[in-house]
Design a protein around this motif. Structure first.
Motif, PDB file in Angstrom:
ATOM      1  N   GLU A   1       0.835  -1.153   0.034  1.00 23.39           N
ATOM      2  CA  GLU A   1       0.249  -0.054  -0.054  1.00 23.39           C
ATOM      3  C   GLU A   1       0.857   1.252   0.013  1.00 23.39           C
ATOM      4  O   GLU A   1       0.318   2.340  -0.710  1.00 23.39           O
ATOM      5  N   ALA A   2       1.866   1.223   0.717  1.00 22.23           N
ATOM      6  CA  ALA A   2       2.990   2.289   0.906  1.00 22.23           C
ATOM      7  C   ALA A   2       3.426   2.562  -0.609  1.00 22.23           C
ATOM      8  O   ALA A   2       3.658   3.812  -0.960  1.00 22.23           O
ATOM      9  N   ARG A   3       3.856   1.288  -1.233  1.00 21.85           N
ATOM     10  CA  ARG A   3       4.550   1.662  -2.718  1.00 21.85           C
ATOM     11  C   ARG A   3       3.509   2.125  -3.498  1.00 21.85           C
ATOM     12  O   ARG A   3       3.735   2.943  -4.502  1.00 21.85           O
ATOM     13  N   SER A   4       2.240   1.630  -3.410  1.00 21.89           N
ATOM     14  CA  SER A   4       1.199   2.175  -4.137  1.00 21.89           C
ATOM     15  C   SER A   4       1.101   3.885  -4.116  1.00 21.89           C
ATOM     16  O   SER A   4       0.995   4.606  -5.098  1.00 21.89           O
ATOM     17  N   VAL A   5       1.015   4.266  -2.957  1.00 26.16           N
ATOM     18  CA  VAL A   5       0.783   5.628  -2.558  1.00 26.16           C
ATOM     19  C   VAL A   5       1.848   6.632  -3.127  1.00 26.16           C
ATOM     20  O   VAL A   5       1.688   7.459  -3.632  1.00 26.16           O
ATOM     21  N   VAL A   6       3.036   5.993  -2.839  1.00 25.50           N
ATOM     22  CA  VAL A   6       4.307   6.777  -3.254  1.00 25.50           C
ATOM     23  C   VAL A   6       4.297   6.854  -4.862  1.00 25.50           C
ATOM     24  O   VAL A   6       4.384   7.844  -5.371  1.00 25.50           O
ATOM     25  N   ALA A   7       4.177   5.715  -5.504  1.00 20.49           N
ATOM     26  CA  ALA A   7       4.384   5.729  -6.907  1.00 20.49           C
ATOM     27  C   ALA A   7       3.034   6.525  -7.733  1.00 20.49           C
ATOM     28  O   ALA A   7       3.122   7.502  -8.707  1.00 20.49           O
ATOM     29  N   GLY A   8       1.779   6.393  -6.944  1.00 20.29           N
ATOM     30  CA  GLY A   8       0.794   7.092  -7.595  1.00 20.29           C
ATOM     31  C   GLY A   8       0.904   8.612  -7.361  1.00 20.29           C
ATOM     32  O   GLY A   8       0.644   9.424  -8.193  1.00 20.29           O
ATOM     33  N   SER A   9       1.388   8.977  -6.433  1.00 15.33           N
ATOM     34  CA  SER A   9       1.710  10.402  -5.964  1.00 15.33           C
ATOM     35  C   SER A   9       2.808  11.023  -6.961  1.00 15.33           C
ATOM     36  O   SER A   9       2.787  12.172  -7.483  1.00 15.33           O
ATOM     37  N   SER A  10       3.548  10.217  -7.169  1.00 15.75           N
ATOM     38  CA  SER A  10       4.742  10.891  -8.113  1.00 15.75           C
ATOM     39  C   SER A  10       4.277  11.115  -9.520  1.00 15.75           C
ATOM     40  O   SER A  10       4.544  12.053 -10.022  1.00 15.75           O
ATOM     41  N   VAL A  11       3.426   9.864  -9.914  1.00 13.03           N
ATOM     42  CA  VAL A  11       2.826  10.023 -11.430  1.00 13.03           C
ATOM     43  C   VAL A  11       1.801  11.113 -11.216  1.00 13.03           C
ATOM     44  O   VAL A  11       1.547  11.611 -12.502  1.00 13.03           O
ATOM     45  N   LEU A  12       1.072  11.506 -10.169  1.00 15.02           N
ATOM     46  CA  LEU A  12       0.359  12.506 -10.410  1.00 15.02           C
ATOM     47  C   LEU A  12       0.454  13.742 -10.667  1.00 15.02           C
ATOM     48  O   LEU A  12      -0.056  14.481 -11.256  1.00 15.02           O
ATOM     49  N   VAL A  13       1.989  14.107 -10.427  1.00 15.54           N
ATOM     50  CA  VAL A  13       2.492  15.342 -10.727  1.00 15.54           C
ATOM     51  C   VAL A  13       2.729  15.254 -12.319  1.00 15.54           C
ATOM     52  O   VAL A  13       2.362  16.347 -13.085  1.00 15.54           O
ATOM     53  N   VAL A  14       3.066  14.350 -12.768  1.00 13.39           N
ATOM     54  CA  VAL A  14       2.947  14.452 -14.424  1.00 13.39           C
ATOM     55  C   VAL A  14       1.485  14.297 -14.979  1.00 13.39           C
ATOM     56  O   VAL A  14       1.074  15.371 -15.896  1.00 13.39           O
ATOM     57  N   ALA A  15       0.336  13.752 -14.362  1.00 13.86           N
ATOM     58  CA  ALA A  15      -0.745  14.078 -14.527  1.00 13.86           C
ATOM     59  C   ALA A  15      -1.323  15.300 -14.445  1.00 13.86           C
ATOM     60  O   ALA A  15      -2.306  15.892 -15.492  1.00 13.86           O
ATOM     61  N   PHE A  16      -1.103  16.138 -13.605  1.00 12.32           N
ATOM     62  CA  PHE A  16      -1.497  17.406 -13.403  1.00 12.32           C
ATOM     63  C   PHE A  16      -1.072  18.344 -14.613  1.00 12.32           C
ATOM     64  O   PHE A  16      -1.833  19.090 -15.042  1.00 12.32           O
ATOM     65  N   VAL A  17       0.240  18.216 -14.705  1.00  9.30           N
ATOM     66  CA  VAL A  17       0.653  18.912 -16.042  1.00  9.30           C
ATOM     67  C   VAL A  17       0.567  18.578 -17.236  1.00  9.30           C
ATOM     68  O   VAL A  17      -0.061  19.240 -18.365  1.00  9.30           O
ATOM     69  N   ALA A  18       0.878  17.389 -17.498  1.00 12.56           N
ATOM     70  CA  ALA A  18       0.744  16.763 -18.885  1.00 12.56           C
ATOM     71  C   ALA A  18      -0.544  16.650 -19.442  1.00 12.56           C
ATOM     72  O   ALA A  18      -0.957  16.903 -20.602  1.00 12.56           O
ATOM     73  N   LEU A  19      -1.707  16.329 -18.515  1.00 14.86           N
ATOM     74  CA  LEU A  19      -2.926  15.988 -18.888  1.00 14.86           C
ATOM     75  C   LEU A  19      -3.766  17.098 -18.839  1.00 14.86           C
ATOM     76  O   LEU A  19      -4.532  17.680 -19.542  1.00 14.86           O
ATOM     77  N   ASN A  20      -3.814  17.727 -17.179  1.00 16.03           N
ATOM     78  CA  ASN A  20      -4.790  18.942 -17.089  1.00 16.03           C
ATOM     79  C   ASN A  20      -4.105  20.191 -17.886  1.00 16.03           C
ATOM     80  O   ASN A  20      -5.038  20.567 -18.336  1.00 16.03           O
ATOM     81  N   LEU A  21      -3.075  20.596 -17.840  1.00 16.77           N
ATOM     82  CA  LEU A  21      -2.827  21.799 -18.243  1.00 16.77           C
ATOM     83  C   LEU A  21      -2.557  21.635 -19.661  1.00 16.77           C
ATOM     84  O   LEU A  21      -2.893  22.940 -20.504  1.00 16.77           O
ATOM     85  N   LEU A  22      -2.200  20.811 -20.364  1.00 19.01           N
ATOM     86  CA  LEU A  22      -2.294  20.327 -21.726  1.00 19.01           C
ATOM     87  C   LEU A  22      -3.759  20.741 -22.609  1.00 19.01           C
ATOM     88  O   LEU A  22      -3.893  20.961 -23.388  1.00 19.01           O
ATOM     89  N   ALA A  23      -4.498  20.100 -21.551  1.00 24.12           N
ATOM     90  CA  ALA A  23      -5.875  20.073 -22.043  1.00 24.12           C
ATOM     91  C   ALA A  23      -6.424  21.633 -22.003  1.00 24.12           C
ATOM     92  O   ALA A  23      -7.078  22.029 -23.088  1.00 24.12           O
TER      93      ALA A  23
END
Length: 297
Positions: free
Chosen positions: A102-124
Motif C-alpha cells: 500500500e505504501a508503494r502504491s501511494v508513493v508511486a501514484g503520488s509521483s505520477v500524479l505530478v505528471v498527470a497534473f501538468v501533462a494531462l490537465n494543463l495541456l488540455a
C-alpha cells in the motif's frame, strides 16, 4: 562600325545576340530575348515555387523550444502547486497506511500524479484555449507537420514534470521508509507516462467544443489519475479496477511501485513500461488526428 543598341543583351549587328558577342545579358532575360512583354510562354505567368516542407525532427525541436520558453514563466508556479499537492496527499495517507504494498502504491501514484497534473490537465486547457482563440490558424499556416506541433507541445509540458516527480518520489521514499536504490526507473516512467497523458490531454482539449469543457475534461482526468493511481488497487471494487486498467498512467504507477521491492521483477516492470509506451503511441497518434480535424474546421 555600327553603334551598339541601347537594349541590354543585343548588339547593333543584325542577327548577332549579345551572348554570342560576349556581352552580358540582362538579369532574368534569356539570351536572344527581346525583353518586350507579350511574348508567349512568359516566365511571369508561372506560379512561384513553394518552399520545401519542414522535416519532422527539426520542426519538432523548434516547436519544443518555443513552447518551453513561452510556458516557463506561467507553468513553473503551477508545477510547485502540483508537487505540494502530491506531497500533501502522501502526508495524509501516512496516517492510514503503514507500509508494504500500500505504501508503494501511494508513493508511486503520488509521483505520477505530478505528471498527470501538468501533462494531462494543463495541456488540455492549453489546446482548448488555443482552439477557442484561433491560435490553431497560426500553426496551420506554418510549414510544419501536425505531429511536430502535438509532440513539441507535449514534450515541453512533460519536461516541467521532471523536478516535481523526482522530489515527490524521494520525499515519499523517506516518509514511508522505502528503498531509493531503483529510483533511476523514473528516467523511463516520466517520459512514457508523460507522453501517454499528454496525448490524452491534447485529445481532450482539441475535441472539446468549448474551452470550458476542455478545462473540465482536464480536471476530471487529473481526478481520475488521483483516485485510481494513489489509492491501493487491492482496496478498490472490481468495477473500479477495470477503469483503472484503462487509465494510461496506471502502468507507469505499477512499474514504479514494483521497483520499491527488494528484488524487483524486471520482466514485469519492462512489460508495464512497454504497455505504457504503446498507449503513448496511440494517444499521440489520436492527438495528431484531433489536431488535423480541429485545424481545418
Amino acid at each position: 562600325m555600327p553603334a551598339v543598341s541601347g537594349v541590354s543583351g543585343t548588339t547593333g549587328v543584325p542577327g548577332v545576340s549579345g551572348a554570342s558577342a560576349g556581352l552580358p545579358s540582362a538579369p532574368g532575360v534569356s539570351p536572344g530575348a527581346s525583353g518586350t512583354s507579350g511574348s508567349s510562354g512568359e516566365a511571369g505567368d508561372l506560379p512561384a515555387p513553394l518552399a520545401a516542407r519542414a522535416r519532422l525532427f527539426p520542426a519538432l525541436a523548434a516547436v519544443y523550444r518555443a513552447q518551453l520558453s513561452r510556458a516557463r514563466v506561467a507553468r513553473i508556479p503551477l508545477l510547485f502547486v502540483a508537487t505540494f499537492q502530491s506531497i500533501g496527499i502522501m502526508i495524509l495517507m501516512r496516517g492510514v497506511v503503514d507500509g508494504g504494498s500500500e505504501a508503494r502504491s501511494v508513493v508511486a501514484g503520488s509521483s505520477v500524479l505530478v505528471v498527470a497534473f501538468v501533462a494531462l490537465n494543463l495541456l488540455a486547457q492549453y489546446f482548448g484555449q488555443l482552439r477557442a482563440s484561433g491560435g490553431l490558424d497560426h500553426y496551420a499556416t506554418l510549414p510544419v507537420p501536425p505531429s511536430a506541433v502535438v509532440l513539441g507541445a507535449a514534450a515541453a509540458y512533460a519536461s516541467f514534470t521532471v523536478p516535481g516527480t523526482i522530489v515527490t518520489a524521494v520525499m515519499g521514499s523517506v516518509l514511508f521508509q522505502l528503498p531509493m536504490t531503483h529510483l533511476w526507473i523514473l528516467l523511463a516512467v516520466i517520459p512514457l507516462s508523460g507522453a501517454a497523458l499528454a496525448g490524452l490531454g491534447a485529445v481532450l482539449g482539441l475535441l472539446a467544443p468549448r474551452q470550458e469543457l476542455a478545462t473540465l475534461c482536464g480536471q476530471l482526468g487529473m481526478s481520475a489519475a488521483l483516485l485510481l493511481g494513489v489509492l491501493p488497487a487491492d482496496r478498490m471494487p472490481q468495477v473500479v479496477s477495470y477503469a483503472r486498467d484503462l487509465l494510461p498512467s496506471t502502468y507507469g504507477v505499477e512499474a514504479l511501485a514494483r521497483t520499491f521491492d527488494g528484488q524487483p521483477d524486471w520482466w514485469v516492470v519492462c512489460a508495464d513500461l512497454g504497455v505504457c509506451a504503446g498507449v503513448a503511441v496511440v494517444s499521440l497518434a489520436a492527438a495528431t488526428w484531433a489536431y488535423r480535424r480541429a485545424a481545418v474546421r
